[in-house]
Design a protein around this motif. Structure first.
Motif, PDB file in Angstrom:
ATOM      1  N   ALA A 146       0.836  -1.192   0.000  1.00 57.73           N
ATOM      2  CA  ALA A 146       0.000   0.000   0.000  1.00 57.73           C
ATOM      3  C   ALA A 146       0.877   1.250   0.000  1.00 57.73           C
ATOM      4  N   TYR A 147       1.983   1.235   0.769  1.00 59.07           N
ATOM      5  CA  TYR A 147       2.842   2.412   0.840  1.00 59.07           C
ATOM      6  C   TYR A 147       3.493   2.688  -0.507  1.00 59.07           C
ATOM      7  N   LYS A 148       3.825   1.648  -1.258  1.00 57.54           N
ATOM      8  CA  LYS A 148       4.420   1.808  -2.580  1.00 57.54           C
ATOM      9  C   LYS A 148       3.468   2.564  -3.487  1.00 57.54           C
ATOM     10  N   ALA A 149       2.193   2.247  -3.394  1.00 56.61           N
ATOM     11  CA  ALA A 149       1.195   2.932  -4.212  1.00 56.61           C
ATOM     12  C   ALA A 149       1.163   4.419  -3.877  1.00 56.61           C
ATOM     13  N   VAL A 150       1.238   4.759  -2.584  1.00 53.88           N
ATOM     14  CA  VAL A 150       1.229   6.161  -2.176  1.00 53.88           C
ATOM     15  C   VAL A 150       2.481   6.862  -2.705  1.00 53.88           C
ATOM     16  N   GLU A 151       3.639   6.208  -2.581  1.00 54.54           N
ATOM     17  CA  GLU A 151       4.886   6.791  -3.101  1.00 54.54           C
ATOM     18  C   GLU A 151       4.782   7.075  -4.596  1.00 54.54           C
ATOM     19  N   ASP A 152       4.262   6.133  -5.342  1.00 60.73           N
ATOM     20  CA  ASP A 152       4.112   6.316  -6.793  1.00 60.73           C
ATOM     21  C   ASP A 152       3.161   7.459  -7.106  1.00 60.73           C
ATOM     22  N   MET A 153       2.085   7.561  -6.356  1.00 63.23           N
ATOM     23  CA  MET A 153       1.133   8.647  -6.582  1.00 63.23           C
ATOM     24  C   MET A 153       1.735   9.995  -6.213  1.00 63.23           C
ATOM     25  N   GLU A 154       2.543  10.038  -5.124  1.00 62.19           N
ATOM     26  CA  GLU A 154       3.209  11.286  -4.739  1.00 62.19           C
ATOM     27  C   GLU A 154       4.170  11.745  -5.835  1.00 62.19           C
ATOM     28  N   LYS A 155       4.927  10.811  -6.431  1.00 61.29           N
ATOM     29  CA  LYS A 155       5.853  11.139  -7.524  1.00 61.29           C
ATOM     30  C   LYS A 155       5.134  11.777  -8.700  1.00 61.29           C
ATOM     31  N   GLU A 156       3.899  11.338  -8.931  1.00 59.80           N
ATOM     32  CA  GLU A 156       3.124  11.867 -10.055  1.00 59.80           C
ATOM     33  C   GLU A 156       2.325  13.120  -9.667  1.00 59.80           C
ATOM     34  N   GLY A 157       2.406  13.538  -8.412  1.00 63.41           N
ATOM     35  CA  GLY A 157       1.674  14.720  -7.950  1.00 63.41           C
ATOM     36  C   GLY A 157       0.178  14.480  -7.819  1.00 63.41           C
ATOM     37  N   LEU A 158      -0.194  13.255  -7.555  1.00 62.58           N
ATOM     38  CA  LEU A 158      -1.613  12.905  -7.478  1.00 62.58           C
ATOM     39  C   LEU A 158      -2.169  12.861  -6.055  1.00 62.58           C
ATOM     40  N   VAL A 159      -1.308  13.029  -5.045  1.00 65.53           N
ATOM     41  CA  VAL A 159      -1.753  12.935  -3.656  1.00 65.53           C
ATOM     42  C   VAL A 159      -2.158  14.314  -3.154  1.00 65.53           C
ATOM     43  N   ILE A 160      -3.361  14.414  -2.618  1.00 68.75           N
ATOM     44  CA  ILE A 160      -3.831  15.669  -2.037  1.00 68.75           C
ATOM     45  C   ILE A 160      -3.406  15.736  -0.583  1.00 68.75           C
ATOM     46  N   LYS A 161      -3.610  14.646   0.161  1.00 70.52           N
ATOM     47  CA  LYS A 161      -3.148  14.605   1.540  1.00 70.52           C
ATOM     48  C   LYS A 161      -3.123  13.154   2.010  1.00 70.52           C
ATOM     49  N   VAL A 162      -2.324  12.887   3.021  1.00 70.38           N
ATOM     50  CA  VAL A 162      -2.219  11.565   3.621  1.00 70.38           C
ATOM     51  C   VAL A 162      -2.540  11.705   5.102  1.00 70.38           C
ATOM     52  N   ASP A 163      -3.518  10.937   5.571  1.00 71.95           N
ATOM     53  CA  ASP A 163      -3.896  10.936   6.979  1.00 71.95           C
ATOM     54  C   ASP A 163      -3.651   9.547   7.539  1.00 71.95           C
ATOM     55  N   PRO A 164      -3.102   9.464   8.759  1.00 73.73           N
ATOM     56  CA  PRO A 164      -2.980   8.137   9.372  1.00 73.73           C
ATOM     57  C   PRO A 164      -4.373   7.597   9.676  1.00 73.73           C
ATOM     58  N   HIS A 165      -4.528   6.314   9.535  1.00 75.61           N
ATOM     59  CA  HIS A 165      -5.833   5.688   9.722  1.00 75.61           C
ATOM     60  C   HIS A 165      -5.635   4.350  10.424  1.00 75.61           C
ATOM     61  N   THR A 166      -6.304   4.186  11.547  1.00 78.51           N
ATOM     62  CA  THR A 166      -6.243   2.916  12.265  1.00 78.51           C
ATOM     63  C   THR A 166      -7.357   2.035  11.739  1.00 78.51           C
ATOM     64  N   GLN A 167      -6.997   0.837  11.395  1.00 86.96           N
ATOM     65  CA  GLN A 167      -7.977  -0.084  10.814  1.00 86.96           C
ATOM     66  C   GLN A 167      -7.909  -1.424  11.530  1.00 86.96           C
ATOM     67  N   ARG A 168      -9.047  -1.974  11.754  1.00 84.49           N
ATOM     68  CA  ARG A 168      -9.110  -3.302  12.357  1.00 84.49           C
ATOM     69  C   ARG A 168      -8.864  -4.333  11.259  1.00 84.49           C
ATOM     70  N   ILE A 169      -7.915  -5.201  11.462  1.00 88.13           N
ATOM     71  CA  ILE A 169      -7.583  -6.207  10.461  1.00 88.13           C
ATOM     72  C   ILE A 169      -8.265  -7.515  10.847  1.00 88.13           C
ATOM     73  N   PRO A 170      -9.143  -8.026   9.954  1.00 90.13           N
ATOM     74  CA  PRO A 170      -9.825  -9.288  10.283  1.00 90.13           C
ATOM     75  C   PRO A 170      -8.866 -10.472  10.225  1.00 90.13           C
ATOM     76  N   ARG A 171      -8.993 -11.350  11.201  1.00 84.90           N
ATOM     77  CA  ARG A 171      -8.125 -12.529  11.257  1.00 84.90           C
ATOM     78  C   ARG A 171      -8.971 -13.782  11.435  1.00 84.90           C
ATOM     79  N   SER A 172      -8.475 -14.869  10.893  1.00 82.96           N
ATOM     80  CA  SER A 172      -9.143 -16.163  11.027  1.00 82.96           C
ATOM     81  C   SER A 172      -9.154 -16.574  12.489  1.00 82.96           C
TER      82      SER A 172
END
Length: 198
Positions: free
Chosen positions: A1-27
């Motif tokens: 996911a971070y690679k995607a953000v880096e690539d988008m930043e290089k292209e000037g496509l990112v407006i802003k990045v906010d930290p987000h806590t997410q619950r990860i489902p596990r078996s």
């Protein structure tokens, strides 16, 4: 996911990045991360079957006791939606669909068994040695359970035999069950019984 953000930043496509806590489902069994996967699903059109089951109670051919539970029946069947019957499990009744060819899912045949599927494929112009692959998904538990009252007494093999267990014991005269599965199981037994056995 971070690679995607880096690539988008290089292209000037990112407006802003906010930290987000997410619950990860596990078996619950092995603790593995469960990742959502969009996949094709099989649905059963229920409007016609639902209307027959609705009418069966309305006309008194099926009686629900106590009658106050008729409301649940009418609400559920009156606003019924198509039913997703696909389950990605290793056990159960496999969906009776055969894909035509070694790959792809665009052409398929619905049949009771592979021999019937092959006959239909040949009828449609395919060679006798056509490759058929059965759908790997299995039927929803409530679908399989809905077949129970008539499948256990010989359906579909004994449909026209007046001396069969199917003719003697189906339909039944009484079912005792919990109100909490009235729409999950009982309505589906009624829908499928009326549709498949008349």
């Amino acid at each position: 996911a971070y690679k995607a953000v880096e690539d988008m930043e290089k292209e000037g496509l990112v407006i802003k990045v906010d930290p987000h806590t997410q619950r990860i489902p596990r078996s619950q069994r092995g603790g593995e991360i469960i990742e959502p996967l969009v996949s094709s699903q099989w649905f059963v059109k229920t409007e016609g079957m639902g209307a027959k089951a609705y009418k069966a109670v309305e006309d008194g051919n099926i009686k629900i006791v106590p009658e106050r539970f008729n409301k649940i029946w009418y609400n559920w069947l009156g606003e019924i939606r198509d039913w997703c019957v696909s389950r990605q499990l290793w056990w159960g009744h496999r969906i009776p669909v055969w894909y035509v060819g070694a790959t792809g899912e665009s052409e398929y045949i619905v049949a009771r068994n592979e021999a019937d599927a092959r006959a239909k494929a040949i009828e449609d112009g395919h060679p006798e040695d056509v490759i058929l692959r059965q759908e790997e998904d299995v039927l929803d538990t409530w679908f399989s359970s809905g077949l129970w009252p008539f499948a256990t007494v010989g359906w579909p093999n004994n449909e026209n035999d007046p001396n069969s267990d199917l003719a003697r014991f189906y339909p039944g005269t009484c079912l005792e069950t919990g109100y909490d599965i009235l729409f999950f199981w009982v309505a589906r037994m009624a829908m499928m019984g009326l549709e498949l056995t008349g």
